[in-house]
Design a protein around this motif. Structure first.
Motif, PDB file in Angstrom:
ATOM      1  N   ARG A 134      -7.986  -7.247  -3.124  1.00  0.00           N
ATOM      2  CA  ARG A 134      -8.916  -6.136  -3.366  1.00  0.00           C
ATOM      3  C   ARG A 134      -8.154  -4.944  -3.947  1.00  0.00           C
ATOM      4  NH1 ARG A 134     -13.548  -7.703  -1.183  1.00  0.00           N
ATOM      5  NH2 ARG A 134     -13.454  -9.191   0.545  1.00  0.00           N
ATOM      6  N   ASP A 135      -8.818  -4.218  -4.811  1.00  0.00           N
ATOM      7  CA  ASP A 135      -8.221  -3.030  -5.438  1.00  0.00           C
ATOM      8  C   ASP A 135      -7.666  -2.081  -4.387  1.00  0.00           C
ATOM      9  OD1 ASP A 135      -8.737  -3.834  -8.036  1.00  0.00           O
ATOM     10  OD2 ASP A 135     -10.606  -2.700  -8.194  1.00  0.00           O
ATOM     11  N   GLY A 136      -6.450  -1.619  -4.639  1.00  0.00           N
ATOM     12  CA  GLY A 136      -5.815  -0.638  -3.778  1.00  0.00           C
ATOM     13  C   GLY A 136      -5.129  -1.208  -2.542  1.00  0.00           C
ATOM     14  N   LEU A 137      -5.204  -2.519  -2.330  1.00  0.00           N
ATOM     15  CA  LEU A 137      -4.634  -3.107  -1.115  1.00  0.00           C
ATOM     16  C   LEU A 137      -3.460  -4.047  -1.373  1.00  0.00           C
ATOM     17  CD1 LEU A 137      -7.871  -3.883   0.952  1.00  0.00           C
ATOM     18  CD2 LEU A 137      -6.320  -1.930   1.164  1.00  0.00           C
ATOM     19  N   LEU A 138      -3.033  -4.167  -2.616  1.00  0.00           N
ATOM     20  CA  LEU A 138      -1.979  -5.127  -2.944  1.00  0.00           C
ATOM     21  C   LEU A 138      -0.674  -4.825  -2.204  1.00  0.00           C
ATOM     22  CD1 LEU A 138      -1.218  -7.643  -4.559  1.00  0.00           C
ATOM     23  CD2 LEU A 138      -0.639  -6.145  -6.487  1.00  0.00           C
ATOM     24  N   ASP A 139      -0.218  -3.601  -2.253  1.00  0.00           N
ATOM     25  CA  ASP A 139       1.048  -3.266  -1.592  1.00  0.00           C
ATOM     26  C   ASP A 139       0.959  -3.419  -0.075  1.00  0.00           C
ATOM     27  OD1 ASP A 139       2.423  -2.748  -3.961  1.00  0.00           O
ATOM     28  OD2 ASP A 139       1.768  -0.665  -4.008  1.00  0.00           O
ATOM     29  N   GLU A 140      -0.168  -3.039   0.495  1.00  0.00           N
ATOM     30  CA  GLU A 140      -0.353  -3.204   1.938  1.00  0.00           C
ATOM     31  C   GLU A 140      -0.366  -4.685   2.316  1.00  0.00           C
ATOM     32  OE1 GLU A 140      -3.707  -2.296   5.365  1.00  0.00           O
ATOM     33  OE2 GLU A 140      -3.673  -1.021   3.589  1.00  0.00           O
ATOM     34  N   TRP A 141      -1.044  -5.495   1.486  1.00  0.00           N
ATOM     35  CA  TRP A 141      -1.054  -6.939   1.746  1.00  0.00           C
ATOM     36  C   TRP A 141       0.368  -7.501   1.723  1.00  0.00           C
ATOM     37  CZ3 TRP A 141      -3.145 -11.000   3.768  1.00  0.00           C
ATOM     38  CH2 TRP A 141      -2.647 -12.264   3.427  1.00  0.00           C
ATOM     39  N   VAL A 142       1.146  -7.152   0.699  1.00  0.00           N
ATOM     40  CA  VAL A 142       2.511  -7.669   0.567  1.00  0.00           C
ATOM     41  C   VAL A 142       3.356  -7.256   1.770  1.00  0.00           C
ATOM     42  CG1 VAL A 142       4.645  -7.531  -0.795  1.00  0.00           C
ATOM     43  CG2 VAL A 142       2.435  -7.800  -1.947  1.00  0.00           C
ATOM     44  N   GLU A 143       3.220  -6.034   2.208  1.00  0.00           N
ATOM     45  CA  GLU A 143       3.993  -5.561   3.351  1.00  0.00           C
ATOM     46  C   GLU A 143       3.626  -6.345   4.620  1.00  0.00           C
ATOM     47  OE1 GLU A 143       4.450  -1.511   6.020  1.00  0.00           O
ATOM     48  OE2 GLU A 143       3.970  -1.317   3.900  1.00  0.00           O
TER      49      GLU A 143
ATOM     50  N   GLN B 111      -2.889  -9.786  -8.237  1.00  0.00           N
ATOM     51  CA  GLN B 111      -2.695 -11.063  -7.569  1.00  0.00           C
ATOM     52  C   GLN B 111      -1.346 -11.141  -6.870  1.00  0.00           C
ATOM     53  OE1 GLN B 111      -3.454 -13.909 -10.753  1.00  0.00           O
ATOM     54  NE2 GLN B 111      -5.496 -14.270  -9.891  1.00  0.00           N
ATOM     55  N   PHE B 112      -1.348 -11.945  -5.820  1.00  0.00           N
ATOM     56  CA  PHE B 112      -0.155 -12.256  -5.060  1.00  0.00           C
ATOM     57  C   PHE B 112       0.008 -13.766  -5.134  1.00  0.00           C
ATOM     58  CE2 PHE B 112       1.780 -13.497  -0.959  1.00  0.00           C
ATOM     59  CZ  PHE B 112       2.965 -12.794  -1.062  1.00  0.00           C
ATOM     60  N   ILE B 113       1.180 -14.226  -5.580  1.00  0.00           N
ATOM     61  CA  ILE B 113       1.430 -15.653  -5.804  1.00  0.00           C
ATOM     62  C   ILE B 113       2.648 -16.052  -4.977  1.00  0.00           C
ATOM     63  CG2 ILE B 113       1.969 -17.402  -7.552  1.00  0.00           C
ATOM     64  CD1 ILE B 113       0.769 -14.478  -9.149  1.00  0.00           C
TER      65      ILE B 113
ATOM     66  N   HIS C 131     -10.316  -9.132   4.665  1.00  0.00           N
ATOM     67  CA  HIS C 131     -10.202  -7.681   4.452  1.00  0.00           C
ATOM     68  C   HIS C 131      -9.411  -7.384   3.175  1.00  0.00           C
ATOM     69  CE1 HIS C 131      -9.667  -3.410   5.323  1.00  0.00           C
ATOM     70  NE2 HIS C 131      -8.375  -3.589   5.096  1.00  0.00           N
ATOM     71  N   TYR C 132      -8.454  -8.240   2.871  1.00  0.00           N
ATOM     72  CA  TYR C 132      -7.551  -8.020   1.745  1.00  0.00           C
ATOM     73  C   TYR C 132      -7.873  -8.869   0.511  1.00  0.00           C
ATOM     74  CZ  TYR C 132      -4.515  -5.609   5.043  1.00  0.00           C
ATOM     75  OH  TYR C 132      -4.001  -4.731   5.959  1.00  0.00           O
ATOM     76  N   LEU C 133      -8.329 -10.079   0.715  1.00  0.00           N
ATOM     77  CA  LEU C 133      -8.386 -11.056  -0.376  1.00  0.00           C
ATOM     78  C   LEU C 133      -9.804 -11.287  -0.874  1.00  0.00           C
ATOM     79  CD1 LEU C 133      -5.915 -13.668   1.164  1.00  0.00           C
ATOM     80  CD2 LEU C 133      -5.390 -11.634  -0.222  1.00  0.00           C
TER      81      LEU C 133
END
Length: 99
Positions: free
Chosen positions: A13-22, A50-52, A85-87
């Protein structure tokens, strides 16, 4: 069982990529490793949000059985981490080494 490797692509989801990675690094990775999975790397594609990542399992159970153990683990529940929540979407491909 033979080694199984999955290439996973998550659209975040927009704006949550860095939080997801952490959260993935700090919470998911340690539990996956504890349960005998190996990780072949992880990448962020900011252009497509995207996170791969590559995840493998080479043990006495099938990948599916071991993955179910991960999801049922008390440590997983304690994370309070709801992927929805994130994806936005997830794609999992079972891949083989060619080189």
């Amino acid at each position: 069982m033979p080694k199984t490797t999955q290439l996973r692509t998550y659209t975040v989801r927009d704006g949550l990529l860095d939080e997801w990675v952490e959260r993935w690094r700090e919470e998911i990775v340690p539990l996956r490793l504890k349960l005998g999975f190996t990780l072949g790397g992880a990448w962020v594609d900011r252009q497509h949000n995207q996170f791969i990542w590559l995840i493998s399992y080479d043990g006495p159970e099938t990948f599916t059985e071991r993955n179910a153990l991960y999801w049922a683990a008390p440590e997983r529940e304690a994370m309070g981490l709801d992927p929805d929540h994130y994806l936005i979407s997830t794609e999992e491909r079972t891949v083989e080494v060619a080189y």
